[in-house]
Motif scaffolding. Structure first.
Motif, PDB file in Angstrom:
ATOM      1  N   ASN A  18      -8.991  -0.594   4.277  1.00  0.00           N
ATOM      2  CA  ASN A  18      -9.290   0.319   3.172  1.00  0.00           C
ATOM      3  C   ASN A  18      -8.820   1.728   3.533  1.00  0.00           C
ATOM      4  O   ASN A  18      -8.789   2.084   4.709  1.00  0.00           O
ATOM      5  CB  ASN A  18     -10.801   0.368   2.912  1.00  0.00           C
ATOM      6  N   THR A  19      -8.497   2.502   2.535  1.00  0.00           N
ATOM      7  CA  THR A  19      -8.187   3.910   2.790  1.00  0.00           C
ATOM      8  C   THR A  19      -9.468   4.730   2.700  1.00  0.00           C
ATOM      9  O   THR A  19     -10.463   4.294   2.115  1.00  0.00           O
ATOM     10  CB  THR A  19      -7.172   4.447   1.775  1.00  0.00           C
ATOM     11  N   VAL A  20      -9.445   5.931   3.307  1.00  0.00           N
ATOM     12  CA  VAL A  20     -10.548   6.879   3.148  1.00  0.00           C
ATOM     13  C   VAL A  20     -10.186   7.788   1.975  1.00  0.00           C
ATOM     14  O   VAL A  20      -9.176   8.487   2.023  1.00  0.00           O
ATOM     15  CB  VAL A  20     -10.774   7.706   4.422  1.00  0.00           C
TER      16      VAL A  20
ATOM     17  N   ASN B 119     -14.711   4.807   1.651  1.00  0.00           N
ATOM     18  CA  ASN B 119     -13.537   3.939   1.634  1.00  0.00           C
ATOM     19  C   ASN B 119     -13.143   3.596   0.198  1.00  0.00           C
ATOM     20  O   ASN B 119     -13.909   3.795  -0.749  1.00  0.00           O
ATOM     21  CB  ASN B 119     -13.762   2.682   2.484  1.00  0.00           C
ATOM     22  N   SER B 120     -11.939   3.084   0.053  1.00  0.00           N
ATOM     23  CA  SER B 120     -11.376   2.825  -1.273  1.00  0.00           C
ATOM     24  C   SER B 120     -12.158   1.763  -2.033  1.00  0.00           C
ATOM     25  O   SER B 120     -12.179   1.762  -3.270  1.00  0.00           O
ATOM     26  CB  SER B 120      -9.912   2.401  -1.141  1.00  0.00           C
ATOM     27  N   PHE B 121     -12.811   0.852  -1.309  1.00  0.00           N
ATOM     28  CA  PHE B 121     -13.629  -0.166  -1.971  1.00  0.00           C
ATOM     29  C   PHE B 121     -14.788   0.488  -2.723  1.00  0.00           C
ATOM     30  O   PHE B 121     -15.023   0.205  -3.902  1.00  0.00           O
ATOM     31  CB  PHE B 121     -14.142  -1.164  -0.937  1.00  0.00           C
TER      32      PHE B 121
ATOM     33  N   ALA C 289      -5.571   8.169   4.866  1.00  0.00           N
ATOM     34  CA  ALA C 289      -5.117   7.042   5.681  1.00  0.00           C
ATOM     35  C   ALA C 289      -6.205   5.970   5.730  1.00  0.00           C
ATOM     36  O   ALA C 289      -7.289   6.127   5.156  1.00  0.00           O
ATOM     37  CB  ALA C 289      -4.766   7.523   7.079  1.00  0.00           C
ATOM     38  N   ASP C 290      -5.942   4.863   6.448  1.00  0.00           N
ATOM     39  CA  ASP C 290      -6.913   3.786   6.460  1.00  0.00           C
ATOM     40  C   ASP C 290      -8.144   4.145   7.297  1.00  0.00           C
ATOM     41  O   ASP C 290      -8.095   5.005   8.179  1.00  0.00           O
ATOM     42  CB  ASP C 290      -6.272   2.477   6.947  1.00  0.00           C
ATOM     43  N   ASP C 291      -9.247   3.470   6.984  1.00  0.00           N
ATOM     44  CA  ASP C 291     -10.529   3.820   7.586  1.00  0.00           C
ATOM     45  C   ASP C 291     -10.582   3.548   9.089  1.00  0.00           C
ATOM     46  O   ASP C 291     -11.272   4.253   9.833  1.00  0.00           O
ATOM     47  CB  ASP C 291     -11.674   3.105   6.871  1.00  0.00           C
ATOM     48  N   LEU C 292      -9.845   2.546   9.550  1.00  0.00           N
ATOM     49  CA  LEU C 292      -9.808   2.272  10.978  1.00  0.00           C
ATOM     50  C   LEU C 292      -9.147   3.434  11.728  1.00  0.00           C
ATOM     51  O   LEU C 292      -9.579   3.809  12.821  1.00  0.00           O
ATOM     52  CB  LEU C 292      -9.067   0.971  11.253  1.00  0.00           C
TER      53      LEU C 292
END
Length: 609
Positions: free
Chosen positions: A480-482, A554-556, A577-580
């Motif tokens: 997911n993205t932030v 996150n994008s979800f 960018a992505d959450d990780l």
């Protein structure tokens, strides 16, 4: 350690069936007429048991159904609490058993099949998705290869089969290299699943037809057992909007009843439903007897109403989604008991169910069905072919997965209403959000997006307290993205109330919150009132309903996932960018070998019980 399972028999009831010669006869009478080896004593039939001195099969044939669910790409033994199950002893005390790992699962299943000529292996969905790095890094191709080696016969889809969309699911079924990553091994094209994925209630919006097969029939020596596979109707509520784009998810009961009739028209009267939806048993012990005297309603949750309304044409239900373990009977609409099972998650258990098939009627003699959950213990030999598969993929993953990204001072768990790991992830996303926009006020994280704890003890060649990229990937595998969005204070208050109201009223989803945000959750109250409005504060100041707040998530969640419809109404969205990557960046910036991260206190939400 070898844990002894509780074997559960269907409760004795009169169940009327029509036989060609005798008219209406009760199954109880039929079973009573069977030889001792075929009755309800639990003794096994000999495969193909027939008249002595002949090679003709007998009227009744035991069919072994081995099943599991919610593997989530856990090829290696899961760590921490994710790799243990609870065993309940006769005196009521409990112990935990280390469990899981596909090398051990393969050995257990192969041992269970010995002596069973009529054996089927089925699964209840979420075989892939939210997977550890070993599988997730390669879009779960390693897991599909492992399931092929396990001789899985059939599975339903689960919600996580849609994490990367219908096209990627079709690739997992049919094969072919990834459209952007390509082939991971030169000269080797991914072959896809040897088993059918069933998606009876997942329709293409344009055609109105199932995107994959709705059912499948297992056949051997005249024995026919049909399988119908569905995922939960609310899959769009627990998957990103992009993952279910162009799809319609239909009611589980209506779909199963429809295809049970179709199977009957084709002469298939023995039917098993594979349902990616589940329940909550009254005990967390895998061998808890839901139907024991005094147990009362031994199971609750969505699967109960589903089971009560599915046509009696279906003889057994293999379920999942809730990651719980249970072997229960729930009465069908005709009032007859029907077995409903779930084997926890992550390959820690498998269910062994005996279905007694009546060759004369083509149906299951329901009163002699028995079932038990078995632990995938780690005290058996590893399956060499699975070890080889894991080693091959680990060789590809190692350069990425073994990289140290942070240091912790102790186990950081992901359980509880507010978890230490939830606090850590929310803080990481707040820090990242403030890099994108210094005006970011707070961060929210959905608990379902946290898939595993961070453990202190060393794994492999890493040292104690080292967090590797592979471990962090296992915690947050969704890519997911932030995202940043702006909300009014009134909306923010509504978001917190949606944790315990609306679609989340029966099963609350408590958001993990960043440092500075505090409030009280009063569990003595009901519905939205459980969130005490005047207790909601940010950095000690009450939330102003008229003010605006910048929120990272996150994008979800930003899409209104998990029932947080108000989060889908934000403005001024900024996609990062992505959450990780946000978690990795935070750990690299704030920890070192000499200064590891202390375990967060998880004291931002005050619980009143």
């Amino acid at each position: 350690m070898s844990a002894t399972p509780h074997r559960h028999h269907g409760r004795r009831r009169t169940h009327r069936i029509l036989t060609a010669a005798a008219g209406l006869t009760t199954v109880g009478a039929l079973v009573a007429a069977l030889p001792a080896s075929a009755g309800e004593s639990g003794a096994q039939h000999e495969p193909g048991h027939g008249t002595p001195g002949t090679s003709q099969p007998g009227r009744y044939q035991d069919v072994q159904l081995l099943s599991f669910n919610d593997l989530h790409g856990n090829l290696e033994p899961p760590s921490g609490s994710s790799g243990r199950v609870t065993h309940q002893h006769e005196d009521g005390t409990t112990t935990t058993v280390d469990a899981g790992g596909v090398e051990y699962l393969a050995t257990h299943l192969r041992q269970a099949r010995k002596g069973n000529k009529y054996s089927i292996t089925a699964a209840g969905g979420d075989m892939v998705g939210a997977s550890p790095l070993l599988s997730g890094l390669f879009h779960d191709e390693p897991t599909i290869e492992a399931l092929n080696k396990l001789d899985l016969d059939v599975t339903s889809v689960g919600n996580h089969e849609f994490d990367e969309g219908a096209k990627e699911l079709a690739r997992l079924q049919n094969g072919g290299c990834h459209p952007t990553d390509g082939c991971y091994v030169e000269g080797k094209e991914f072959q896809g699943a040897d088993f059918p994925y069933l998606a009876a209630n997942v329709l293409d919006e344009k055609t109105g037809k199932p995107i994959l097969k709705p059912y499948w029939v297992w056949k051997k020596d005249g024995v026919k057992v049909g399988f119908i596979g569905v995922t939960l109707e609310d899959t769009p509520g627990v998957v990103t909007a992009e993952g279910v784009k162009g799809l319609t998810f239909k009611d589980e009961v209506e779909t199963i009843n429809k295809y049970a009739k179709e199977l009957e028209r084709q002469g298939v009267k023995s039917v098993v439903a594979l349902i990616h939806e589940g329940g909550q048993p009254a005990s967390t012990a895998y061998n808890y007897d839901c139907d024991s005297p005094g147990a009362g309603d031994g199971i609750s949750g969505p699967i109960v109403d589903i089971a009560k309304n599915i046509t009696p044409k279906v003889d057994a239900l293999v379920t999942g989604h809730t990651h719980n373990a249970y072997v229960c009977t729930i009465d069908d609409p005709a009032g007859n008991p029907r077995m409903v099972t779930s084997a926890s998650s992550f390959g820690r258990l498998y269910t062994d169910t005996t279905l007694t098939y009546d060759r004369r009627t083509g149906d299951i003699a329901r009163t002699s069905v028995e079932s038990a959950n078995h632990v995938v213990t780690r005290d058996v030999a590893k399956a060499p072919d699975m070890t080889q598969l894991i080693d091959e993929w680990n060789t590809l993953a190692a350069p990425i997965g073994n990289r140290a990204i942070g240091y912790i001072a102790g186990d950081i768990g992901n359980s509880g209403t507010e978890s230490p790991l939830g606090d850590l992830i929310a803080d990481a996303q707040l820090a990242y959000g403030r890099e994108l926009d210094p005006e970011t006020d707070l961060a929210l994280m959905n608990p379902g997006g946290i898939r595993a704890p961070l453990t202190y003890a060393a794994k492999g060649s890493e040292g104690d307290g080292v967090v590797t990229y592979a471990e962090a990937f296992t915690v947050q595998p969704f890519a997911n993205t932030v995202n940043l969005q702006t909300y009014t204070g009134a909306q923010l208050i509504q978001v917190l109330k949606e944790q315990v109201s609306g679609s989340n009223a029966a099963s609350p989803k408590i958001l993990q919150i960043s440092s500075g945000l505090t409030y009280t959750l009063d569990l003595t109250k009901s519905g939205a009132d459980r969130v005490v409005t005047d207790s909601i504060k940010l950095n000690g100041a009450a939330i102003d309903p008229a003010a605006t707040y910048r929120v990272a998530m996150n994008s979800f969640l930003a899409g209104g996932g998990d029932g947080f419809t108000t989060l889908g109404q934000g403005t001024d969205e900024l996609v990062g960018a992505d959450d990780l990557a946000a978690l990795e960046q935070y750990l690299l910036a704030t920890t070192s070998a000499g200064s590891p991260l202390a375990v967060p206190a998880a004291d931002r939400i005050t619980i009143v019980k």
